[in-house]
Design a protein around this motif. Structure first.
Motif, PDB file in Angstrom:
ATOM      1  N   UNK A 218       0.760  -1.142   0.052  1.00 11.64           N
ATOM      2  CA  UNK A 218      -0.084   0.188  -0.128  1.00 11.64           C
ATOM      3  C   UNK A 218       0.689   1.181  -0.083  1.00 11.64           C
ATOM      4  N   UNK A 219       2.130   1.117  -0.647  1.00 14.62           N
ATOM      5  CA  UNK A 219       2.879   2.282  -0.440  1.00 14.62           C
ATOM      6  C   UNK A 219       3.405   2.719  -2.118  1.00 14.62           C
ATOM      7  N   UNK A 220       3.688   4.057  -1.789  1.00 10.94           N
ATOM      8  CA  UNK A 220       4.242   4.664  -2.969  1.00 10.94           C
ATOM      9  C   UNK A 220       5.965   4.331  -3.330  1.00 10.94           C
ATOM     10  N   UNK A 221       6.209   3.602  -4.217  1.00 12.38           N
ATOM     11  CA  UNK A 221       7.719   3.187  -4.399  1.00 12.38           C
ATOM     12  C   UNK A 221       8.688   4.436  -3.981  1.00 12.38           C
ATOM     13  N   UNK A 222       8.384   5.310  -3.882  1.00 12.86           N
ATOM     14  CA  UNK A 222       9.222   6.698  -3.715  1.00 12.86           C
ATOM     15  C   UNK A 222       9.486   6.752  -2.050  1.00 12.86           C
ATOM     16  N   UNK A 223       8.391   6.088  -1.320  1.00  6.34           N
ATOM     17  CA  UNK A 223       8.516   6.288   0.113  1.00  6.34           C
ATOM     18  C   UNK A 223       8.656   4.913   0.665  1.00  6.34           C
TER      19      UNK A 223
END
Length: 507
Positions: A218-223
């Motif tokens: 459930x995460x943005x790959x940048x974070x």
């Protein structure tokens, strides 16, 4: 006789329970039968309660919801025809590498007969030029490393000879040289997106073979931490012989999994209190007292198996729990961005929708699943109406409004045109933002099972693990580890645990 293994991977690692030693605080409960309060009835709390109860500990399990399962629970709803259906937080894959979760489920289902295999884990990337989408399949890929990697590259449309020539071979070989937990620390401060940039993988392979793991958190790959991405690539693909195929329950989560496990816990003497919320924890007179919405509960020890925000609320309301640095680390934990789950009960002609399809390049849509392909309750609806029950997921949503819900279904109609005009008899839309974010903060500062208070331990997928595990398996594993930690302090034997290999093929 061949030694027993929890799966087909001969390199799976057995982790025997660690006994209490002199450098750890030890306490003896005042009674022959200690009492432990397990706060949270999700996967982690259920594992902890099981591990403790099986060693003769009195367990009181507190769960704020009315059903067990936590973020993998299901609950009843009334459909327009007056019949009862179910809703949940969405599709979950029970991979074969989830050794400790499967061990928990075996308590109520020794042969794991309630889990049924899904034939494939297809991943579809939308074509940017409006042409045919790219679809990767894992059905015919060998399951044993390194032949699975060779087989995938050989048959995948995501790779071409020119693409492979541009890959950074040194960085790519690093995926085969992992050593856990060292790899987690080595990649401190590196995001999943940055790591993928370093690999110079082709865009389609980046989306379908790697980025899907970041999105599953459930995460943005940048974070999202690169160490976790690499661990998952190791666990599901290049480091484990279990492969990328998975099982799903044969009915809704409560019917197939958690209600039977609840009955098993009852047979072991566990007192389950649903609808009861923990408000705070206080050391008092040689015991630990849990303040709840239903009064106080005194115990010899406590397992906090809560999601990020619930844990922060309990710790924030417990002035005497832990110490200042630990409390600050708990307060600094972050939840992942919101995710959305849409479910529709469709009537009319049966759309040809796969049991599961991961997607990329379709706006906020991350996957589509058809529940009547495996859930008995949904299959009954399909038989009765001639329709189907379809679910869409969107992870790391920037806008969790109903506009995004509509966009998810619009994109699902791009993937499956037959969904565009299918009659909708009932619809549910759920948004939540309580999953942990494994961000770029230092790995060694993440919370562990042990806390500064020897009577209080943590469990859940927000808890740091030294093994390459995550999601439901991390929740189950840390639940067992929480039980083992307390059992050692009670002078009782713990439980064996298993993990995928801790080293890559070149580690």
């Amino acid at each position: 006789m061949r030694p027993w293994r929890p799966g087909r991977d001969a390199r799976a690692v057995r982790h025997p329970p660690v006994t209490e030693n002199g450098d750890r605080p030890h306490f003896a409960p005042p009674a022959d039968t200690p009492t432990v309060a397990v706060v949270g009835g999700g996967v982690a709390g259920l594992a902890a309660a099981t591990g403790l109860a099986e060693r003769g500990v009195r367990v009181v399990l507190l769960e704020a919801a009315n059903t067990l399962g936590g973020r993998v629970r299901a609950w009843p709803i009334i459909l327009p025809d007056g019949r009862t259906g179910t809703m949940s937080r969405g599709f979950h894959a029970f991979f074969r590498q989830y050794y400790n979760l499967r061990a928990l489920l075996r308590r109520a289902d020794p042969g794991l007969e309630r889990l049924v295999p899904v034939a494939d884990y297809p991943l579809q990337l939308a074509a940017s030029d409006g042409g045919e989408p790219v679809v990767d399949s894992f059905t015919n890929v060998p399951r044993t490393p390194p032949w699975n990697l060779v087989g995938f590259v050989a048959q995948s449309p995501s790779f071409s000879v020119g693409d492979l020539a541009r890959v950074d071979v040194r960085q790519a070989l690093g995926l085969l040289r992992v050593r856990f937990p060292r790899t987690y620390s080595q990649l401190d401060g590196v995001s999943a997106a940055e790591f993928l940039d370093r690999l110079r993988f082709p865009d389609s392979a980046r989306h379908l073979a790697l980025e899907v793991f970041a999105r599953s958190f459930f995460a943005d790959p940048r974070e999202f931490a690169a160490g976790e991405l690499v661990a998952m690539f190791h666990t599901y693909f290049v480091g484990s012989a279990e492969g990328l195929l998975f099982d799903v329950p044969d009915d809704d989560y409560d019917t197939a999994l958690w209600a039977p496990l609840g009955r098993y816990l009852f047979s072991r003497g566990v007192e389950v209190r649903t609808g009861v919320r923990a408000l705070g924890v206080e050391p008092r007179d040689g015991a630990t007292v849990v303040a709840t919405s239903d009064g106080e509960l005194a115990a010899d020890a406590v397992v906090l198996a809560l999601d990020t925000r619930a844990l922060q609320q309990v710790v924030g309301a417990s002035d005497r729990l832990g110490n200042a640095p630990w409390r600050e680390r708990i307060a600094a934990l972050r939840a992942a961005p919101p995710f959305g789950v849409g479910r529709r009960w469709l009537t009319g002609p049966h759309p040809e929708v796969a049991a599961f399809l991961g997607t990329s390049g379709y706006g906020p849509l991350d996957n589509v699943s058809r529940l009547d392909a495996f859930e008995a309750g949904a299959a009954e609806w399909a038989r009765r109406t001639g329709g189907t029950v379809v679910e869409v997921h969107g992870y790391a949503l920037r806008d969790p409004s109903t506009a995004t819900r509509d966009e998810l279904w619009r994109q699902a109609g791009q993937v499956y045109p037959e969904l565009q005009d299918a009659p909708v008899a009932a619809e549910e839309w759920l948004v939540a933002d309580d999953c942990p974010l494994v961000d770029l903060s230092p790995w060694h500062l993440r919370p562990t099972v042990a806390t500064p208070d020897p009577r209080v331990v943590l469990a859940g997928d927000l808890v740091r693990s030294e093994w390459p595990i995550a999601l439901m398996e991390r929740a189950a594993t840390t639940g067992w580890q929480a039980a083992n930690t307390l059992l050692a302090r009670f002078g009782r034997r713990g439980h064996d645990l298993w993990s995928p290999p801790l080293r890559g093929l070149l580690g």
